[in-house]
Design a protein around this motif. Structure first.
Motif, PDB file in Angstrom:
ATOM      1  N   ASP A 118       2.117  18.552   1.651  1.00  0.00           N
ATOM      2  CA  ASP A 118       2.843  17.286   1.730  1.00  0.00           C
ATOM      3  C   ASP A 118       4.102  17.336   0.866  1.00  0.00           C
ATOM      4  OD1 ASP A 118       2.978  14.413   2.525  1.00  0.00           O
ATOM      5  OD2 ASP A 118       2.858  14.169   0.350  1.00  0.00           O
ATOM      6  N   ALA A 119       4.005  17.950  -0.297  1.00  0.00           N
ATOM      7  CA  ALA A 119       5.173  18.045  -1.181  1.00  0.00           C
ATOM      8  C   ALA A 119       6.245  18.953  -0.587  1.00  0.00           C
ATOM      9  CB  ALA A 119       4.757  18.572  -2.555  1.00  0.00           C
ATOM     10  N   ILE A 120       5.839  19.981   0.115  1.00  0.00           N
ATOM     11  CA  ILE A 120       6.808  20.926   0.676  1.00  0.00           C
ATOM     12  C   ILE A 120       7.458  20.387   1.953  1.00  0.00           C
ATOM     13  CG2 ILE A 120       7.058  23.205   1.742  1.00  0.00           C
ATOM     14  CD1 ILE A 120       4.885  24.192  -0.187  1.00  0.00           C
ATOM     15  N   PHE A 121       6.653  19.855   2.865  1.00  0.00           N
ATOM     16  CA  PHE A 121       7.162  19.543   4.202  1.00  0.00           C
ATOM     17  C   PHE A 121       7.491  18.079   4.462  1.00  0.00           C
ATOM     18  CE2 PHE A 121       4.667  23.468   4.923  1.00  0.00           C
ATOM     19  CZ  PHE A 121       5.727  24.282   5.245  1.00  0.00           C
ATOM     20  N   ASN A 122       6.990  17.167   3.679  1.00  0.00           N
ATOM     21  CA  ASN A 122       7.259  15.748   3.916  1.00  0.00           C
ATOM     22  C   ASN A 122       8.468  15.339   3.081  1.00  0.00           C
ATOM     23  OD1 ASN A 122       7.086  13.140   4.755  1.00  0.00           O
ATOM     24  ND2 ASN A 122       5.189  12.682   3.674  1.00  0.00           N
ATOM     25  N   TYR A 127      13.598  10.247  -2.978  1.00  0.00           N
ATOM     26  CA  TYR A 127      14.711   9.354  -3.276  1.00  0.00           C
ATOM     27  C   TYR A 127      15.819  10.072  -4.036  1.00  0.00           C
ATOM     28  CZ  TYR A 127      11.222   5.960  -1.993  1.00  0.00           C
ATOM     29  OH  TYR A 127      10.266   5.260  -1.320  1.00  0.00           O
ATOM     30  N   ARG A 128      15.432  11.136  -4.749  1.00  0.00           N
ATOM     31  CA  ARG A 128      16.420  11.922  -5.485  1.00  0.00           C
ATOM     32  C   ARG A 128      16.360  13.352  -4.998  1.00  0.00           C
ATOM     33  NH1 ARG A 128      14.662  10.165 -11.423  1.00  0.00           N
ATOM     34  NH2 ARG A 128      12.957  11.443 -10.704  1.00  0.00           N
ATOM     35  N   ASP A 129      17.362  14.135  -5.368  1.00  0.00           N
ATOM     36  CA  ASP A 129      17.416  15.518  -4.911  1.00  0.00           C
ATOM     37  C   ASP A 129      16.339  16.397  -5.537  1.00  0.00           C
ATOM     38  OD1 ASP A 129      19.565  14.930  -3.310  1.00  0.00           O
ATOM     39  OD2 ASP A 129      21.055  15.509  -4.814  1.00  0.00           O
ATOM     40  N   ASP A 130      15.929  16.094  -6.764  1.00  0.00           N
ATOM     41  CA  ASP A 130      14.974  16.962  -7.447  1.00  0.00           C
ATOM     42  C   ASP A 130      13.522  16.492  -7.308  1.00  0.00           C
ATOM     43  OD1 ASP A 130      15.335  14.722  -8.996  1.00  0.00           O
ATOM     44  OD2 ASP A 130      15.270  15.801 -10.903  1.00  0.00           O
ATOM     45  N   ASP A 131      13.266  15.474  -6.513  1.00  0.00           N
ATOM     46  CA  ASP A 131      11.894  14.985  -6.339  1.00  0.00           C
ATOM     47  C   ASP A 131      10.976  16.025  -5.711  1.00  0.00           C
ATOM     48  OD1 ASP A 131      12.192  12.576  -7.540  1.00  0.00           O
ATOM     49  OD2 ASP A 131      12.340  11.406  -5.689  1.00  0.00           O
ATOM     50  N   GLN A 132      11.479  16.727  -4.696  1.00  0.00           N
ATOM     51  CA  GLN A 132      10.643  17.718  -4.024  1.00  0.00           C
ATOM     52  C   GLN A 132      10.267  18.839  -4.986  1.00  0.00           C
ATOM     53  OE1 GLN A 132      12.377  19.730  -0.666  1.00  0.00           O
ATOM     54  NE2 GLN A 132      10.387  20.421   0.060  1.00  0.00           N
ATOM     55  N   MET A 133      11.203  19.313  -5.775  1.00  0.00           N
ATOM     56  CA  MET A 133      10.902  20.384  -6.715  1.00  0.00           C
ATOM     57  C   MET A 133       9.924  19.924  -7.791  1.00  0.00           C
ATOM     58  SD  MET A 133      11.123  23.330  -6.980  1.00  0.00           S
ATOM     59  CE  MET A 133      11.961  24.786  -7.318  1.00  0.00           C
ATOM     60  N   ILE A 136       6.436  19.953  -6.290  1.00  0.00           N
ATOM     61  CA  ILE A 136       5.925  21.313  -6.122  1.00  0.00           C
ATOM     62  C   ILE A 136       5.489  21.888  -7.465  1.00  0.00           C
ATOM     63  CG2 ILE A 136       6.567  23.662  -5.461  1.00  0.00           C
ATOM     64  CD1 ILE A 136       8.297  22.389  -3.258  1.00  0.00           C
ATOM     65  N   VAL A 137       6.260  21.634  -8.525  1.00  0.00           N
ATOM     66  CA  VAL A 137       5.884  22.100  -9.862  1.00  0.00           C
ATOM     67  C   VAL A 137       4.579  21.436 -10.302  1.00  0.00           C
ATOM     68  CG1 VAL A 137       6.555  22.034 -12.297  1.00  0.00           C
ATOM     69  CG2 VAL A 137       8.205  22.746 -10.573  1.00  0.00           C
ATOM     70  N   ILE A 144      -3.433  25.515 -11.587  1.00  0.00           N
ATOM     71  CA  ILE A 144      -3.975  26.092 -12.822  1.00  0.00           C
ATOM     72  C   ILE A 144      -5.235  25.329 -13.231  1.00  0.00           C
ATOM     73  CG2 ILE A 144      -3.503  26.479 -15.285  1.00  0.00           C
ATOM     74  CD1 ILE A 144      -0.545  26.907 -14.408  1.00  0.00           C
ATOM     75  N   VAL A 145      -5.199  24.013 -13.130  1.00  0.00           N
ATOM     76  CA  VAL A 145      -6.386  23.200 -13.426  1.00  0.00           C
ATOM     77  C   VAL A 145      -7.498  23.530 -12.427  1.00  0.00           C
ATOM     78  CG1 VAL A 145      -7.262  20.830 -13.469  1.00  0.00           C
ATOM     79  CG2 VAL A 145      -5.067  21.365 -14.512  1.00  0.00           C
TER      80      VAL A 145
END
Length: 192
Positions: A118-122, A127-133, A136-137, A144-145
């Motif tokens: 969902d984070a990669i393809f939706n 709303y901002r340019d860095d939301d997708q990154m 994903i982070v 890791i959890v």
């Protein structure tokens, strides 16, 4: 008795309560991690039902992930009700614990995978340019959890089941050989 079986039978994780205590504490953390996910996404699913502008995908994603997290919590509650201090000492208890842990690991992996995809393809919900990154982070941190709290308990339950069942089979084989030696007729089946 082979040389390797002595080290397995005297393993500190199997002979003491340390392994059982660590496993039950990991179950607690699994429930603590899954509970907010189930509640927040469940509330979001209810909110998307009454929101006229949300998509059916949002409702499906919120409800599906909430149910996956709820299933993890349900399995933890079932495991806690089985009295792990006595249940994990039996062969059947270790096998059932292994299947519970594998089920929880699969559910957690599905939950993580769905959120990552969902984070990669939706991309229409950013709303901002860095939301997708950022999302994903966060999914990478969640992985890791996932490794630490879900896969480690599945690995330990497999290790415990495998070593305990090997030791039982060896002990049973030794007992049958000893019993046959004591119960065998002194003269054998030879005819004189």
């Amino acid at each position: 008795m082979p040389a390797g079986s002595e080290s397995r039978a005297s393993s500190p994780l199997l002979s003491s309560n340390l392994g059982i205590a660590l496993l039950t504490r990991a179950w607690l953390f699994q429930a603590i991690i899954a509970l907010p996910i189930a509640v927040i996404l469940g509330v979001d699913a209810l909110a998307s039902v009454y929101d006229g502008y949300s998509k059916i995908y949002d409702f499906t994603m919120y409800l599906g992930n909430s149910l996956l997290a709820g299933a993890i919590i349900f399995i933890v509650l079932v495991q806690r009700q089985l009295k792990p201090e006595t249940f994990l000492r039996t062969v059947d208890g270790r096998k059932l614990t292994f299947w519970f842990e594998m089920t929880k690991s699969v559910l957690a992996t599905l939950l993580w995978g769905w959120i990552l995809l969902d984070a990669i393809f939706n991309t229409d919900r950013y709303y901002r340019d860095d939301d997708q990154m950022r999302r994903i982070v966060r999914c990478i941190i969640a992985y890791i959890v996932l490794i630490f709290f879900w896969y480690s308990t599945a690995w330990y339950s497999r290790y415990s089941m495998k070593n305990h069942s090997d030791g039982v089979e060896e002990n049973e084989a030794q007992t049958t050989v000893e019993d046959q030696g004591e119960r065998a007729p002194l003269l054998g089946n030879e005819t004189v």
